[in-house]
Design an enzyme around this catalytic site. Sequence first.
Site, PDB file in Angstrom:
ATOM      1  CG  ASP A  72      -1.981  -1.295   0.934  1.00 50.78           C
ATOM      2  OD1 ASP A  72      -1.822  -1.896  -0.124  1.00 50.78           O
ATOM      3  OD2 ASP A  72      -2.218  -0.904   2.496  1.00 50.78           O
TER       4      ASP A  72
HETATM    5  N1  URA Z   1      -1.430  -5.950   4.074  1.00 47.11           N
HETATM    6  C1  URA Z   1      -1.811  -4.595   3.732  1.00 47.11           C
HETATM    7  O1  URA Z   1      -2.674  -4.672   4.357  1.00 47.11           O
HETATM    8  N2  URA Z   1      -0.938  -3.798   3.357  1.00 47.11           N
HETATM    9  C2  URA Z   1       0.098  -3.512   2.908  1.00 47.11           C
HETATM   10  O2  URA Z   1       0.809  -3.618   2.155  1.00 47.11           O
HETATM   11  C3  URA Z   1       1.244  -5.136   2.320  1.00 47.11           C
HETATM   12  C4  URA Z   1      -0.328  -6.173   3.238  1.00 47.11           C
END
Ligand code: URA
Length: 240
Positions: free
Chosen positions: A103
């Site tokens: 993310d």
């Molecule tokens: N899980 C998440 O919620 N975000 C990420 O960036 C990676 C795994």
Amino acid sequence: MRLDKFLSHTGFGSRKEVKELLKKKRVTVNGNVVKEAKYSVDELDDSIYVDGENVMYEKFVYYMLNKPKGVISATEDTSSRTVIDLIKKEDYKKGLFPVGRLDKDTTGLLLLTNDGALAHELLSPKKKVPKLYQALVQGKMTDEDINVFSKGVIRLDGDECLPAKLTILSVDEKKEQSTIKLEIMEGKYHQVKRMIGAVGKKVIELERIEMANLKLDANLVRGKYRPLTEIEKEKLKNNE
Ligand code: URA
């Protein structure tokens, strides 16, 4: 392979820039100056020099990036900076892309490569490649949560998650915050955040620290990247 393609792939700029190099007689192949862009070279056998420096051909590149917050795991975007924007021009290779997604606000280990076959292996849900995250969580994580995750009964929008290993590193009773590690074998959208959400807590900070058998290099400053070592590449390819 054409000489101009070879030089472009090894970081000497666009085909147009390479043409200039050739015109200026700065390139030799097996000891002879070559000026033709379309000259055919054997990229693995010929000795190719630019300004007296031997140019080695590397078909694939593998970079370990310590992803900072604020950049997106994509090759291009109209409004945000991408992880590819962090790669210097001379290190960029056509087809370079991030293996999986973190993310925008997640930090840590992200592999970038132009080796599509390896990326495919690592991303295939069937392969169940482990990914280890460390997170700061609002709320007190409990043994019950460990139990719940270990059974894989958490459902995210109808999706059942595979069993995951939760380790509680510390709980700050006063702030009601926990520091945890969570190992998952899948890569569903916002998976860690949603799993933590499913047990009534909230991820505040999220960092990926391992993927497959790669560990985030503790000396790699956030926003920086480095090529994988030969040993790391071998281990990754052999899935050791
Ligand atoms: N899980 C998440 O919620 N975000 C990420 O960036 C990676 C795994």
